[in-house]
Design a protein around this motif. Structure first.
Motif, PDB file in Angstrom:
ATOM      1  N   ASN A 121       5.169  -4.477  22.325  1.00 54.77           N
ATOM      2  CA  ASN A 121       6.566  -4.579  21.926  1.00 54.77           C
ATOM      3  C   ASN A 121       7.140  -5.905  22.418  1.00 54.77           C
ATOM      4  OD1 ASN A 121       9.536  -4.222  22.705  1.00 54.77           O
ATOM      5  ND2 ASN A 121       9.176  -2.465  21.357  1.00 54.77           N
ATOM      6  N   ALA A 122       7.799  -6.657  21.539  1.00 56.57           N
ATOM      7  CA  ALA A 122       8.337  -7.975  21.878  1.00 56.57           C
ATOM      8  C   ALA A 122       9.377  -7.896  22.996  1.00 56.57           C
ATOM      9  CB  ALA A 122       8.938  -8.639  20.641  1.00 56.57           C
ATOM     10  N   VAL A 123      10.149  -6.836  23.041  1.00 58.88           N
ATOM     11  CA  VAL A 123      11.158  -6.685  24.097  1.00 58.88           C
ATOM     12  C   VAL A 123      10.480  -6.488  25.448  1.00 58.88           C
ATOM     13  CG1 VAL A 123      13.061  -5.241  24.937  1.00 58.88           C
ATOM     14  CG2 VAL A 123      12.911  -5.801  22.503  1.00 58.88           C
ATOM     15  N   SER A 124       9.425  -5.689  25.489  1.00 65.37           N
ATOM     16  CA  SER A 124       8.683  -5.476  26.746  1.00 65.37           C
ATOM     17  C   SER A 124       8.059  -6.777  27.228  1.00 65.37           C
ATOM     18  CB  SER A 124       7.582  -4.434  26.564  1.00 65.37           C
ATOM     19  OG  SER A 124       8.134  -3.169  26.322  1.00 65.37           O
ATOM     20  N   LEU A 125       7.471  -7.535  26.304  1.00 65.82           N
ATOM     21  CA  LEU A 125       6.874  -8.816  26.677  1.00 65.82           C
ATOM     22  C   LEU A 125       7.944  -9.767  27.209  1.00 65.82           C
ATOM     23  CD1 LEU A 125       4.450 -10.725  26.848  1.00 65.82           C
ATOM     24  CD2 LEU A 125       4.958 -11.408  24.484  1.00 65.82           C
ATOM     25  N   SER A 126       9.080  -9.805  26.566  1.00 65.69           N
ATOM     26  CA  SER A 126      10.180 -10.654  27.020  1.00 65.69           C
ATOM     27  C   SER A 126      10.619 -10.266  28.433  1.00 65.69           C
ATOM     28  CB  SER A 126      11.353 -10.551  26.050  1.00 65.69           C
ATOM     29  OG  SER A 126      12.451 -11.298  26.524  1.00 65.69           O
ATOM     30  N   ARG A 127      10.707  -8.973  28.698  1.00 68.34           N
ATOM     31  CA  ARG A 127      11.085  -8.502  30.036  1.00 68.34           C
ATOM     32  C   ARG A 127      10.048  -8.933  31.072  1.00 68.34           C
ATOM     33  NH1 ARG A 127      14.887  -5.019  31.028  1.00 68.34           N
ATOM     34  NH2 ARG A 127      13.734  -3.897  32.615  1.00 68.34           N
ATOM     35  N   GLN A 128       8.779  -8.889  30.705  1.00 64.34           N
ATOM     36  CA  GLN A 128       7.729  -9.334  31.621  1.00 64.34           C
ATOM     37  C   GLN A 128       7.847 -10.835  31.880  1.00 64.34           C
ATOM     38  OE1 GLN A 128       4.412  -7.743  29.338  1.00 64.34           O
ATOM     39  NE2 GLN A 128       3.968  -6.290  30.983  1.00 64.34           N
ATOM     40  N   LEU A 129       8.066 -11.599  30.835  1.00 64.59           N
ATOM     41  CA  LEU A 129       8.153 -13.050  30.982  1.00 64.59           C
ATOM     42  C   LEU A 129       9.387 -13.478  31.775  1.00 64.59           C
ATOM     43  CD1 LEU A 129       6.956 -14.172  27.445  1.00 64.59           C
ATOM     44  CD2 LEU A 129       5.745 -14.470  29.621  1.00 64.59           C
ATOM     45  N   ARG A 130      10.405 -12.640  31.792  1.00 62.95           N
ATOM     46  CA  ARG A 130      11.612 -12.930  32.577  1.00 62.95           C
ATOM     47  C   ARG A 130      11.543 -12.349  33.979  1.00 62.95           C
ATOM     48  NH1 ARG A 130      16.190 -10.506  29.837  1.00 62.95           N
ATOM     49  NH2 ARG A 130      14.699  -9.299  28.662  1.00 62.95           N
ATOM     50  N   GLY A 131      10.437 -11.687  34.311  1.00 60.64           N
ATOM     51  CA  GLY A 131      10.261 -11.138  35.654  1.00 60.64           C
ATOM     52  C   GLY A 131      10.987  -9.828  35.891  1.00 60.64           C
ATOM     53  N   LEU A 132      11.421  -9.170  34.831  1.00 59.04           N
ATOM     54  CA  LEU A 132      12.139  -7.908  34.965  1.00 59.04           C
ATOM     55  C   LEU A 132      11.199  -6.705  34.937  1.00 59.04           C
ATOM     56  CD1 LEU A 132      15.127  -8.694  32.569  1.00 59.04           C
ATOM     57  CD2 LEU A 132      15.039  -8.913  35.069  1.00 59.04           C
ATOM     58  N   GLN A 133       9.978  -6.947  34.507  1.00 51.25           N
ATOM     59  CA  GLN A 133       8.971  -5.899  34.418  1.00 51.25           C
ATOM     60  C   GLN A 133       7.639  -6.535  34.796  1.00 51.25           C
ATOM     61  OE1 GLN A 133       9.213  -3.907  30.627  1.00 51.25           O
ATOM     62  NE2 GLN A 133       7.089  -3.268  30.713  1.00 51.25           N
ATOM     63  N   GLU A 134       6.840  -5.847  35.584  1.00 53.35           N
ATOM     64  CA  GLU A 134       5.565  -6.406  36.023  1.00 53.35           C
ATOM     65  C   GLU A 134       4.534  -6.383  34.905  1.00 53.35           C
ATOM     66  OE1 GLU A 134       4.090  -4.639  39.587  1.00 53.35           O
ATOM     67  OE2 GLU A 134       5.869  -5.171  40.733  1.00 53.35           O
ATOM     68  N   PHE A 135       3.661  -7.389  34.926  1.00 49.57           N
ATOM     69  CA  PHE A 135       2.530  -7.420  34.009  1.00 49.57           C
ATOM     70  C   PHE A 135       1.467  -6.456  34.498  1.00 49.57           C
ATOM     71  CE2 PHE A 135       4.184 -11.736  33.276  1.00 49.57           C
ATOM     72  CZ  PHE A 135       4.127 -11.805  31.887  1.00 49.57           C
ATOM     73  N   LEU A 189      -2.481  -8.957  30.941  1.00 53.08           N
ATOM     74  CA  LEU A 189      -2.866 -10.336  31.236  1.00 53.08           C
ATOM     75  C   LEU A 189      -4.209 -10.683  30.610  1.00 53.08           C
ATOM     76  CD1 LEU A 189      -1.700 -10.716  34.939  1.00 53.08           C
ATOM     77  CD2 LEU A 189      -0.609 -11.593  32.864  1.00 53.08           C
ATOM     78  N   GLU A 190      -5.120  -9.729  30.576  1.00 52.25           N
ATOM     79  CA  GLU A 190      -6.411  -9.962  29.922  1.00 52.25           C
ATOM     80  C   GLU A 190      -6.224 -10.210  28.428  1.00 52.25           C
ATOM     81  OE1 GLU A 190      -8.361  -6.364  31.222  1.00 52.25           O
ATOM     82  OE2 GLU A 190      -9.545  -7.486  32.690  1.00 52.25           O
TER      83      GLU A 190
END
Length: 82
Positions: free
Chosen positions: A32-46, A51-52
């Motif tokens: 989901n693009a929103v989940s990825l965005s949250r990860q890239l902003r540091g709001l959600q851990e990868f 990462l793989e």
């Protein structure tokens, strides 16, 4: 810079290098693009599995995502001189 910030910055650099967007990455790794965005902003851990998939999509090693850009630039410069 924290590890998460380093990883996020490296993903953004690789996206820019390849002329890709966050949306194309999200679609490419079936996330989901929103989940990825949250990860890239540091709001959600990868997750490691994310990462793989990201590294595979970007055609880099997972370890490369953890190397700060200043170190990468030094390694790339010294590697080019060899």
């Amino acid at each position: 810079m924290s590890i998460i910030n380093t990883v996020s910055a490296n993903i953004r650099v690789e996206l820019a290098r390849g002329g890709m967007t966050q949306e194309s990455l999200a679609a490419g790794i079936n996330k989901n693009a929103v989940s990825l965005s949250r990860q890239l902003r540091g709001l959600q851990e990868f997750k490691l599995s994310d990462l793989e998939k990201i590294a595979d999509f970007l055609n880099v090693e997972v370890a490369d995502l953890f190397i700060p850009q200043t170190r990468k630039n030094v390694h790339e410069t010294s590697g080019a001189a060899s």
